[in-house]
Design a protein around this motif. Sequence first.
Motif, PDB file in Angstrom:
ATOM      1  N   GLU A   1      -3.913  -7.889 -20.618  1.00 26.03           N
ATOM      2  CA  GLU A   1      -3.007  -6.807 -20.977  1.00 26.03           C
ATOM      3  C   GLU A   1      -1.708  -6.958 -20.194  1.00 26.03           C
ATOM      4  O   GLU A   1      -1.701  -7.443 -19.057  1.00 26.03           O
ATOM      5  CB  GLU A   1      -3.642  -5.441 -20.678  1.00 26.03           C
ATOM      6  CG  GLU A   1      -3.985  -5.213 -19.217  1.00 26.03           C
ATOM      7  CD  GLU A   1      -4.655  -3.871 -18.978  1.00 26.03           C
ATOM      8  OE1 GLU A   1      -4.773  -3.106 -19.945  1.00 26.03           O
ATOM      9  OE2 GLU A   1      -5.056  -3.604 -17.825  1.00 26.03           O
TER      10      GLU A   1
ATOM     11  N   THR B   1      -8.524  -8.390 -18.591  1.00 28.86           N
ATOM     12  CA  THR B   1      -9.184  -7.149 -18.948  1.00 28.86           C
ATOM     13  C   THR B   1     -10.262  -7.430 -19.974  1.00 28.86           C
ATOM     14  O   THR B   1     -10.279  -8.488 -20.609  1.00 28.86           O
ATOM     15  CB  THR B   1      -8.157  -6.140 -19.510  1.00 28.86           C
ATOM     16  OG1 THR B   1      -8.763  -4.854 -19.660  1.00 28.86           O
ATOM     17  CG2 THR B   1      -7.633  -6.599 -20.874  1.00 28.86           C
TER      18      THR B   1
ATOM     19  N   ARG C   1       1.045 -10.639 -26.945  1.00 25.69           N
ATOM     20  CA  ARG C   1       1.035 -10.361 -25.506  1.00 25.69           C
ATOM     21  C   ARG C   1       1.383 -11.607 -24.704  1.00 25.69           C
ATOM     22  O   ARG C   1       2.045 -11.532 -23.675  1.00 25.69           O
ATOM     23  CB  ARG C   1      -0.333  -9.829 -25.077  1.00 25.69           C
ATOM     24  CG  ARG C   1      -0.667  -8.459 -25.623  1.00 25.69           C
ATOM     25  CD  ARG C   1      -2.087  -8.058 -25.252  1.00 25.69           C
ATOM     26  NE  ARG C   1      -2.382  -6.701 -25.730  1.00 25.69           N
ATOM     27  CZ  ARG C   1      -2.757  -6.419 -26.972  1.00 25.69           C
ATOM     28  NH1 ARG C   1      -2.877  -7.397 -27.861  1.00 25.69           N
ATOM     29  NH2 ARG C   1      -2.998  -5.170 -27.330  1.00 25.69           N
TER      30      ARG C   1
END
Length: 705
Positions: free
Chosen positions: A526, A547, A630
């Motif tokens: 993340e 994560t 991301r």
Amino acid sequence: MSIEIKLEALFMPFFYRISPLTLAILFSFPAAADNIEVIEVRGENHKHSEDIGAVDRLLREQGVDFSSAGGVSALPVMRGLMGDRIKVLIDGTDITASCANQMNPPLSYVSANQVQTAQVVAGVAPVSMGGDNIAGVIRLNTIAPEFTDSSQLSWRSGGISAEYRSNSDAQVYAADARIANDWLSFSYSGSFEDAKSYEDGNGERVLDTLYRAENHAITAAVKDDEQQLAVKLTYQAIPFQGYPNQYMDMTNNESFGATAIYQTAMGNSDFSAQIHWQHVQHQMGFFTDEKPGMMPMDTEADDYSYQLRWEIPLASDHQLRVGHEFFDYRLEDWWPAVNGSAMMGPNDYINISDGKRQRITGYLESERAWSSQWLTSTGIRVERVQTNAGEVQPYNRMPGMMGMPNLDAAAADDFNNANRKQSDILIDVSLLTTYAFNDQHTLSIGMARKNRAPNLYERYSWGRSPMATTMIGWYGDGNGYVGRIDLEPETAHTFSLSYRFLAENGLWDIELAPYYTRVSDYIDAEVIGEINRSNEPAGERNVLQFTNVDANLYGFDAYANARVMESGRFGDWFMQGKLSLTEGERHRSNEALYQIKPITASFSLLQQWQNFENTLSYEWVGEKDDVDTRRLENTTASYGLVNLSSRWRGDNISVGLSVLNLFDKYYEEPLGGVSIAEFKANNAAGFRQLAGAGRSVNLAVSYVF
């Protein structure tokens, strides 16, 4: 080489908890016959004297993809899952990647000429083949003692090989030798490889892709009528290896290892025991003006393990396997202070101190042939994985520029005050069955629950500064990574089918193999910040923290083989084809996972004529447009490559000539990551995708004596 998929693997996507009743039901199906191991194997390759160099070329033939890294250290990818999610076993032993960028993965410690057999299990393997993985198993065997019928110690076999590749000016040399009598066997195998940076299809040098590596192994074995003991000693040296998609390069990797395997009969059962130790000293830094810099990083690590295994025949068609294993991994990772540097000093940066990862496990596996048509295999493995790490320290505790806080000093305090000891219980369960309806139709079904506990870098990488975070991660994406101590283990539930049809005349066959995997607590990342290690807007990257999320991976493989023609004048002709599709996404949000290979198709036309084997192949890779935002993953265009190869084999010598990327096509590697070396040379260009190799003319010669 003909590759057949007999049984993929394994699992029920709705087994999220394993109850005693579930286990009782599973073990009411006692399991497959002695040849079930071959049935599971997606690809199998036996040694050829001309196989030399890195093993990735050998494994690509069996359906393994690779995430680009150094020249001999690419990370395997199977069905969208990369790195240590795949269990790589060399002579049945675990070797851990001891590097914040996984620059020394297990496959880098063995060369192709050392491999006697290579097996690839797609999906999830039976529990006896190893735990702590969710993607499958690659098993390489290098220990294969040969004995004679005479008490006189004599020469058994030997060979030398060499290969030259025009693109990268690569030179590869390998040698093998064996002597033996009826109770004693000695063998040596080794290789040396040296390459400059390769050029892409536009004739431009792909910066920082040069490397040099050597691997050596000596094996001694003794036996009598009832038992055998083999001991292998290994040595590896990689003085340098460029990593175009990492901020650092490898400036040294030196390793010593020892494996001992004992086998004997105990009554009506077979028993084997083995112990393994490997020590590695690893250094990262800079060695070439193709990617200059100044920063050392040092790692020392040890792998210790033992494995005990019993094979007990309960009946002629029913076999029980029982095993107990222990693995102990120790890691020290520190970054020495740089003299005269205000930022990287005056102290050593302690990245991981006294890192420990211990696994203790036991498994039970039952195999049975219910008939000549029906085979089943069931198994359970229970593991306890414990990890821990000592206290750490930053380079210094001085405030940053313009009074900015020292992010690493605060992060070190938080890390040292945290409870770092973690313990996980992993339960793997597998169920495999194959049913042959007749000589033409075979159906295989695999279901399994598999687990992988986080590695030490995923849990204990603690730095928060831009420099510290970008030293962590094996993804080649240019981003920075931060660990998370409380990560949960990944749990994968896989269900797969394999249907094979063989034509009645035996001249052609097809295979369809769809699969689905649901991963609970998939270790993803993340975004927790942004960084820019340049003055250009194109230099922006993310800081990511590991994560747990839920993820889905699914797809299919399709294979076709056909004998086209048999001719005394023109030889035998064969066709082979493959189509593969993998999709990977976060559960519910459907956001793309990182480094999922786009749809691919390949076609080969083979001719065997007298002593010649000729191949024309075409590989097509589709457009990659589902990307991980991301990680700022790049899209890539579709492309097609044509390759030609020819090999002549005589009694003692073989000569091979091949042309790879015949039309010198420019393309970007979908699993290549970004070219950090190119970015450092020209910040304004941003993080472009790593380009693949252009045309290469390769000449190989092998002589067996």
